[in-house]
Design a protein around this motif. Structure first.
Motif, PDB file in Angstrom:
ATOM      1  N   PHE A  26     -10.222  14.134  -7.747  1.00 36.71           N
ATOM      2  CA  PHE A  26     -11.039  15.332  -7.582  1.00 36.71           C
ATOM      3  C   PHE A  26     -11.489  15.895  -8.927  1.00 36.71           C
ATOM      4  O   PHE A  26     -10.672  16.047  -9.838  1.00 36.71           O
ATOM      5  N   GLU A  46     -12.154  15.935   1.514  1.00 36.89           N
ATOM      6  CA  GLU A  46     -10.847  16.552   1.725  1.00 36.89           C
ATOM      7  C   GLU A  46     -10.856  18.013   1.285  1.00 36.89           C
ATOM      8  O   GLU A  46     -10.076  18.824   1.754  1.00 36.89           O
ATOM      9  N   ILE A  95       0.771   5.647  -0.053  1.00 36.34           N
ATOM     10  CA  ILE A  95      -0.046   6.846   0.140  1.00 36.34           C
ATOM     11  C   ILE A  95       0.731   7.984  -0.516  1.00 36.34           C
ATOM     12  O   ILE A  95       1.854   8.270  -0.116  1.00 36.34           O
ATOM     13  N   SER A  96       0.163   8.566  -1.559  1.00 36.20           N
ATOM     14  CA  SER A  96       0.877   9.618  -2.289  1.00 36.20           C
ATOM     15  C   SER A  96       0.236  10.976  -2.018  1.00 36.20           C
ATOM     16  O   SER A  96      -0.771  11.068  -1.343  1.00 36.20           O
ATOM     17  N   TYR A  97       0.851  11.998  -2.596  1.00 35.69           N
ATOM     18  CA  TYR A  97       0.309  13.343  -2.430  1.00 35.69           C
ATOM     19  C   TYR A  97      -0.889  13.567  -3.350  1.00 35.69           C
ATOM     20  O   TYR A  97      -0.843  13.215  -4.524  1.00 35.69           O
ATOM     21  N   LEU A 112       0.877   4.145   8.230  1.00 34.21           N
ATOM     22  CA  LEU A 112      -0.125   5.100   8.712  1.00 34.21           C
ATOM     23  C   LEU A 112      -1.506   4.457   8.755  1.00 34.21           C
ATOM     24  O   LEU A 112      -2.290   4.699   9.674  1.00 34.21           O
ATOM     25  N   THR A 113      -1.801   3.643   7.747  1.00 31.45           N
ATOM     26  CA  THR A 113      -3.083   2.937   7.742  1.00 31.45           C
ATOM     27  C   THR A 113      -3.156   1.967   8.920  1.00 31.45           C
ATOM     28  O   THR A 113      -4.202   1.822   9.552  1.00 31.45           O
ATOM     29  N   PHE A 155       6.705   8.950   4.682  1.00 28.30           N
ATOM     30  CA  PHE A 155       5.363   8.378   4.586  1.00 28.30           C
ATOM     31  C   PHE A 155       4.748   8.556   3.202  1.00 28.30           C
ATOM     32  O   PHE A 155       3.806   7.869   2.848  1.00 28.30           O
ATOM     33  N   TYR A 156       5.253   9.532   2.442  1.00 26.78           N
ATOM     34  CA  TYR A 156       4.609   9.846   1.163  1.00 26.78           C
ATOM     35  C   TYR A 156       5.502   9.581  -0.046  1.00 26.78           C
ATOM     36  O   TYR A 156       5.075   9.787  -1.172  1.00 26.78           O
ATOM     37  N   TYR A 180      -4.599  19.026   5.145  1.00 25.11           N
ATOM     38  CA  TYR A 180      -3.598  19.797   4.391  1.00 25.11           C
ATOM     39  C   TYR A 180      -3.297  21.117   5.089  1.00 25.11           C
ATOM     40  O   TYR A 180      -4.195  21.772   5.599  1.00 25.11           O
ATOM     41  N   GLN A 237       0.828  -1.207   0.000  1.00 25.57           N
ATOM     42  CA  GLN A 237       0.000   0.000   0.000  1.00 25.57           C
ATOM     43  C   GLN A 237       0.862   1.257   0.000  1.00 25.57           C
ATOM     44  O   GLN A 237       1.788   1.395   0.801  1.00 25.57           O
ATOM     45  N   LYS A 285      -7.088  12.436   5.422  1.00 28.92           N
ATOM     46  CA  LYS A 285      -5.995  13.331   5.043  1.00 28.92           C
ATOM     47  C   LYS A 285      -6.390  14.771   5.338  1.00 28.92           C
ATOM     48  O   LYS A 285      -7.535  15.158   5.128  1.00 28.92           O
ATOM     49  N   SER A 322       4.815  18.572   6.736  1.00 30.63           N
ATOM     50  CA  SER A 322       4.342  18.051   5.467  1.00 30.63           C
ATOM     51  C   SER A 322       3.066  18.794   5.117  1.00 30.63           C
ATOM     52  O   SER A 322       2.232  19.027   5.988  1.00 30.63           O
ATOM     53  N   HIS A 323       2.936  19.188   3.840  1.00 32.36           N
ATOM     54  CA  HIS A 323       1.724  19.912   3.466  1.00 32.36           C
ATOM     55  C   HIS A 323       0.518  18.979   3.481  1.00 32.36           C
ATOM     56  O   HIS A 323      -0.614  19.418   3.483  1.00 32.36           O
ATOM     57  N   GLN A 324       0.777  17.670   3.478  1.00 33.89           N
ATOM     58  CA  GLN A 324      -0.306  16.688   3.574  1.00 33.89           C
ATOM     59  C   GLN A 324       0.022  15.751   4.726  1.00 33.89           C
ATOM     60  O   GLN A 324       1.139  15.252   4.816  1.00 33.89           O
ATOM     61  N   HIS A 344      -2.108  13.239   8.120  1.00 38.02           N
ATOM     62  CA  HIS A 344      -3.350  12.575   8.495  1.00 38.02           C
ATOM     63  C   HIS A 344      -3.812  13.000   9.877  1.00 38.02           C
ATOM     64  O   HIS A 344      -3.025  13.483  10.678  1.00 38.02           O
ATOM     65  N   GLU A 365     -15.407  14.244  -5.050  1.00 34.84           N
ATOM     66  CA  GLU A 365     -14.308  13.378  -4.623  1.00 34.84           C
ATOM     67  C   GLU A 365     -14.702  11.926  -4.873  1.00 34.84           C
ATOM     68  O   GLU A 365     -15.730  11.476  -4.408  1.00 34.84           O
ATOM     69  N   ARG A 379      -8.589   9.373  -3.080  1.00 39.31           N
ATOM     70  CA  ARG A 379      -9.583  10.200  -3.768  1.00 39.31           C
ATOM     71  C   ARG A 379      -8.986  10.857  -5.003  1.00 39.31           C
ATOM     72  O   ARG A 379      -7.820  11.242  -4.990  1.00 39.31           O
TER      73      ARG A 379
END
Ligand SMILES: [Zn+2]
Lengths: 804, 348
Positions: free
Chosen positions: A586, B135, A520-522, B112-113, B333-334, B200, A518, B198, B210-212, B214, A596, A584
């Protein structure tokens, strides 16, 4: 806010509590402490010295040889590089064996053959930051007052035998942005009432402020309180040591006695002040008003500011002389030549100051206090105190009276609660006496009747206005950690995942069991990447004011991000990567928030099976990924409605190796191999991707399965092999066979596909096994034969199959 | 030589043959050659016709004894040889059991999940529902409805990515509280919810920003919910995340949507409270913020704050993961480096 323990000790008796204990108690009752520093613990053997002689070293352009009296039998010789060292000065001397900041140790040494028995110190060497050191000591040693005692501990003189408690003040507790506010807070904790020394203000009765200024305010909402005093006959000098060190320890650079007093009073009362050079105002009129749209003002920092009607300004009746609450004007600021000071103490509307400070990027200690609110009860006290101090330090006189426009009086707010409410909300068992005592410790008058506790909150705690505020005060003074621990005992409802949540978790476990990890991206990416891998024609959702090009638009597919991840891995020698993401995407919608949509996407690159001692390498291909997608759809129970249609629409994918995935004719996603050009650009060989919209399956639970009994009778099967045109799709063949296969046909399996030798060019050979079963009886050969014959015929007729 | 002697001689010879036999096949041949229809014993017994009738039973008995003994010796030897043969087979089939097994490729859940799911499961078990929101949110729900009106100084605590003046990337998961509150029917029971997702902030990415990232928020609204209930719930949560032996400490703080507001510290799981680099020598680590839901938040959602009240809490899975596993850079993480992700194989 950095609080000096010694300064706080002026209004409270701190003899029973160490700085660290006090800090701990402040943290646990209300205000977070970021740290406690005790500089003297790092420094030692630093004394007051008297420079007897200072002479330039023969062969040096900057070193001086000094002889300094340090309270020992004989004066000592010290080499000093500071340009401002002079005979007769009282200075700070670090003797051999001394420790300075950062663990620096002073030893007896030789410089260019000359013995040096220590060091004459600058403030920086004692731990002060460049930004708070007075300008005249910036490049050299710090000079102590003449009455400093030779040989005594120099740290006491510069206020380093103190402890500093760094408070992290939240917006609701702006009352603690002053020493007095902190004293009340610490007083409540220590059960003491702080005592402040009164102001000894003497005015010159022969002169009235009305002869100097005439104050008016355009709009009282913008400026509810404006007060001004005038101090005359001043000689503006440097501040005395006690004042300089208080400012320096609070992080403010001493400038001159007038400016320093305004800052000192701001620290003491939380009330920002501004001092004008009265003569430079060139007018008796002081008018507070909104700026006009074309007006400009050169502020203290020399920058010309273009003003708008959103800015509040102080004017001399005609032109702006200061940006109210934010910064003074260059032309009217106090200088060494100033003889008469007009001193302002005011309350400005907080959001106005906030907007101005923000739009001009001029946040300061003053503006932040105006933004967060002020104690309206001490506007005059602060002004009086400052005026008296400026007059006494500058040998001047305070002109009698205050010029003022006041439309708002300080309010003593009454807030009520009940004992039941307190205990019912906090889960405590407090008595009325305990509650009364807590309010008394806070200095709040309170009266108790049978069913009500009525609390009078002084103006210094303008954050308290509703019952919940009182509950918080009781809880924190009582102590959060004394509150018991229980669990809500409301009626219990079973918690359960929704269908969508279960399906999402299932999908994750499924993909993991297929070997994909898994990711998780931006969600925010470049405009180009946001639009990639998407058949969505709608405009992207862009940030209004992005931080960078890298993160400015919301993604319309997950694959862009996943591909970045894969590329990141491959570039770091992880050549076999399998990642999936559930997240998600957008889509812009008119007059609504963006839509979303939850997608699942995956990327596989490199090998499926690695070369090993017993296995040979298998590389990722289209069918490996398709198998995963098919099995997932099958487990969801929707495979029957799925079709895969060759597609050349996505420029990122191989036009001959890409399928659109349709569910009941509706487009839900794509499977395909990365376009060779893109693969080459990104150094990603054998890369296959998929992305599917999960929403149709999240929305509705599919028909639940019903059990089919295990067959009691044996089935039978027939193999068929035939040659067709290579453009005929497997799916077309399957459709034909399924359609005419008869009622006993259970499954069809492709077991061979061949092109090449012995097969005509442009043709391919396919071979299938058809399995038949009658759940209720043993199948008769002739039934199967006739059904099978129909399949053969249909293949010949409809896909021009040449049966082998 | 009499028949008896002949029989004795044959037995001796057979035993010698059997001794030298080294396969089951040899044994079978020996059995046929002595005991078969055309075997030696049968042929010796052909001489019975010349024996006096009174001697016949004696010889017959002797013949049976020889047969029995021979059979026994044969069987015994056969069993031994079979055992040996099996032994040989097993030896020849022996593999190096220490060689690596066939490769199984299995992906792993993002760390994180894992953290979020653990928390979700804890609260599901206590009757909470999981509610996920959008979001992208409106300024109204993200700020105003959680008691952060325009120009509120606390808005500075959160730098925001705006899309239009009214639409933004949510800065916290709190707007879900307002959206859920306004739709909740309290006649059907209390509201107990947990919302992961998530969020921001307008921040430059570095090791600790981080700009993103959880967030997980929880909220309980009902009649008679107390701050003690909040404390008990947080204790449970802290123990779930950091271990049974952990203690928590509450400190007053400020969030616009709760009052009283608390900051929660957990006793340091690395040093146990002695002081170390993880807890910055304090023995405590700040892990989450919480408080009693502000009456304004309830009233704006149409909930009678004189009747209903409750608590809310929020924490950052990114920060928890960094603390728990000593991750030194939030960007890990990203970036989805497999060398990072695969370190977190799910336990249990
Ligand atoms: Zn620790």
């Amino acid at each position: 806010m950095k609080v000096s323990y010694n300064w706080l000790n002026e209004s409270l008796d701190l003899s029973g509590v160490s700085p660290r204990d006090l800090a701990e108690q402040i943290t646990l009752t209300g205000i977070e402490v970021d740290g406690v520093s005790e500089p003297a613990k790092e420094l030692k053997n630093i004394v007051v010295g008297h420079v007897l002689t200072a002479e330039r070293m023969a062969d040096s352009d900057h070193l001086n040889v000094t002889v300094v009296e340090v309270g020992q039998e004989e004066p000592v010789q010290i080499v000093c590089g500071a340009p401002n060292v002079k005979a007769g000065q009282k200075v700070v001397v670090a003797l051999p064996g001394a420790r300075l900041v950062n663990g620096l140790k002073i030893k007896k040494s030789k410089l260019r053959g000359v013995v040096s028995n220590g060091m004459i110190c600058s403030l920086e060497e004692l731990g002060f930051s460049d930004s708070v050191v007075p300008k005249n000591s910036e490049d050299g040693i710090y000079v102590l007052p003449e009455d400093a005692h030779i040989g005594e501990d120099a740290l006491t003189y510069i206020g380093l035998n103190d402890a500093f408690i760094e408070l992290d003040i939240t917006p609701n507790r702006a009352d603690a942005l002053s020493m007095r506010g902190v004293a009340y807070e610490a007083g409540a904790i220590l059960e003491q009432t702080p005592k402040f020394t009164g102001v000894n203000l003497s005015e010159d009765p022969t002169d009235s402020v009305d002869d100097y200024v005439n104050v008016s305010v355009e709009n009282s909402e913008d400026n509810p309180i404006y007060k001004m005093r005038v101090i005359k006959d001043l000689v503006v000098t440097e501040s005395p040591l006690w004042l300089q060190r208080k400012l320096m320890h609070a992080g403010i650079r001493p400038i001159d006695a007038v400016v320093d007093v305004t800052n000192y009073i701001m620290l003491e009362y939380g009330q920002p002040l501004h001092a004008f050079d009265y003569d430079a105002l060139n007018s008796k009129d002081i008018l507070v008003r909104r700026a006009k749209d074309s007006e400009t003002l050169i502020t203290l920092d020399g920058v010309e500011r273009k003003l708008t009607a959103d800015n509040l300004v102080i004017t001399n009746g005609a032109d702006p002389v200061a940006l109210a609450g934010v910064m003074g004007g260059e032309n009217t600021h106090v200088t060494g030549e100033t003889k008469t000071v007009a001193l302002e103490s005011a309350v400005f509307e907080s959001s106005l100051i906030r907007k101005t400070a923000q739009s001009l990027n001029l946040r300061s200690e003053s503006s932040s206090r105006f933004e967060k609110g002020l104690n309206k009860e001490t506007v005059q006290d602060a002004l009086d105190h400052a005026a008296a101090l400026i007059a006494s330090l500058g040998n001047g006189q305070v002109v009698s009276g205050t010029a003022e426009v006041v439309s708002e009086e300080p309010v003593y707010q009454t807030v009520t609660t009940t004992l039941n409410k307190i205990n019912g909300s906090l889960g405590t068992d407090l008595t009325i006496d305990e509650v009364e005592k807590i309010f008394s410790r806070l200095g709040f008058e309170n009266s108790v009747t049978v069913d009500e506790i009525s609390v009078t909150v002084p103006p210094r705690r303008w954050d308290i206005s509703i019952e919940a505020d009182l509950l918080e005060e009781v809880a924190r003074i009582y102590g959060y950690n004394q509150i018991p621990s229980t669990l809500p005992h409301s009626e219990s409802v079973p918690g359960e995942l929704t269908h969508a949540q279960k399906l999402t978790r299932f999908t994750r476990h499924f993909m993991e069991s297929c070997g994909l990890g898994q990711a998780i991206s931006y969600a925010l990416t470049t405009s180009e990447k946001a639009a990639a891998f998407s058949l969505d024609e709608s405009e992207l959702v862009h940030l209004d004011w992005p931080m960078s090009e890298e993160h400015k638009a919301l993604r319309q597919s997950l694959l862009s991000g996943l591909l970045d991840n894969v590329q990141y891995n491959v570039a770091r020698q992880t050549k076999n990567v399998a990642l999936f993401e559930i997240g998600r995407i957008f889509t812009r919608q008119e007059n609504d928030l963006p839509k979303e949509t939850t997608h699942v996407a995956g990327v596989m690159t490199g090998t499926l099976v690695d070369n090993s001692w017993q296995e040979t390498e298998t590389r990722v291909d289209y069918f490996a990924v398709k198998g995963i997608v098919e099995e997932w759809l099958d487990t969801l129970g929707v495979l029957e409605g799925i079709s895969f249609v060759p597609s050349k629409e996505l420029p990122e994918l191989h036009p001959g190796r890409t399928a659109k995935v349709l569910w009941n004719g509706q487009y839900i996603g794509v499977i395909g191999q990365l376009h060779p050009q893109l693969a080459q650009d990104r150094d990603l060989n054998d890369t296959v991707v998929f992305e599917l919209n999960m929403e149709p399956f999240l929305a509705n639970e599919q028909d639940t399965l019903s059990f089919e009994s295990i067959p009691k009778y044996p089935g039978t099967s027939r193999d068929i092999a035939f040659v067709v045109d290579e453009s005929v799709l497997h799916e077309e063949v399957m459709d034909v066979m399924t359609e005419v296969g008869g009622k006993w046909l259970r499954s069809i399996r492709l077991f061979d596909l061949y092109q090449g030798d012995n097969i005509e060019a442009g043709k391919k050979s396919l071979a299938y096994t058809l399995s038949y079963l009658n759940p209720d009886a043993t199948l008769k050969e002739e039934e199967v034969n006739s059904d099978f014959e129909k399949v053969k015929q249909a293949l010949v007729e409809r896909v021009q199959a040449d049966i082998r | 030589m009499g028949i008896e002697e002949q029989l004795t001689g044959v037995l001796a010879k057979a035993v010698t043959d059997i001794d030298s036999a080294d396969s089951v096949k040899d044994i079978e041949a020996i059995r046929v050659s002595y005991l078969g229809k055309k075997g030696e014993i049968t042929s010796i017994l052909k001489g019975m016709k010349d024996v006096s009738p009174d001697q016949r039973p004696v010889i017959g008995k002797k013949a049976n004894e020889v047969r029995d003994e021979l059979t026994a010796v044969l069987t015994h030897k056969k069993e031994r040889l079979e055992k040996e043969a099996l032994q040989n087979q097993l030896e020849s089939e022996t593999i190096d059991v220490t060689l690596p097994g066939r490769q199984v490729k299995k992906g792993q859940t993002h760390v994180l999940t894992q953290i979020m799911e653990d928390i979700e499961d804890l609260f599901l078990g206590m009757g909470y529902q999981i509610i996920e929101g959008n979001e992208v949110e409106s300024d109204y729900y993200n700020f105003e409805r959680v008691n952060l009106p325009q120009n509120h100084p606390a808005r500075d605590m959160q730098d925001t990515f705006y899309i239009t003046p009214d639409v933004l990337m949510r800065t916290h998961t709190s707007p879900i509280q307002a959206r859920t509150l306004e739709n909740h029917d309290f006649s059907k029971g209390p509201l107990k919810m947990i919302s992961p997702g998530k969020v921001y902030r307008r921040d430059t990415d570095d090791a600790t920003h981080s700009h993103q990232f959880h967030q997980i928020e929880g909220m309980v609204i009902d009649e008679n919910i107390t701050m003690a209930d909040l404390k008990g719930t947080l204790e449970l949560l802290a123990k779930k995340m950091f271990g049974e032996e952990r203690e928590i400490r509450l400190r007053p703080s400020y969030f616009p949507f709760t009052e009283p507001s608390v900051e929660v510290d957990v006793s340091c799981f690395k040093c146990g409270g002695e002081g170390c680099n993880v807890c910055k020598k304090t023995g405590w680590i700040e892990i989450l913020g919480a408080g009693m839901t502000h009456p304004n938040v309830l009233e704006m959602s149409g909930v009678d704050s004189s009747k209903y009240g409750g608590f809310a809490f929020g924490l950052g899975p990114d920060r928890i993961a960094m603390l728990k596993y000593g991750v030194d850079d939030i960007r890990h993480f990203y970036l989805n480096d497999q060398r990072f992700l695969t370190q977190f194989k799910r336990k249990g």
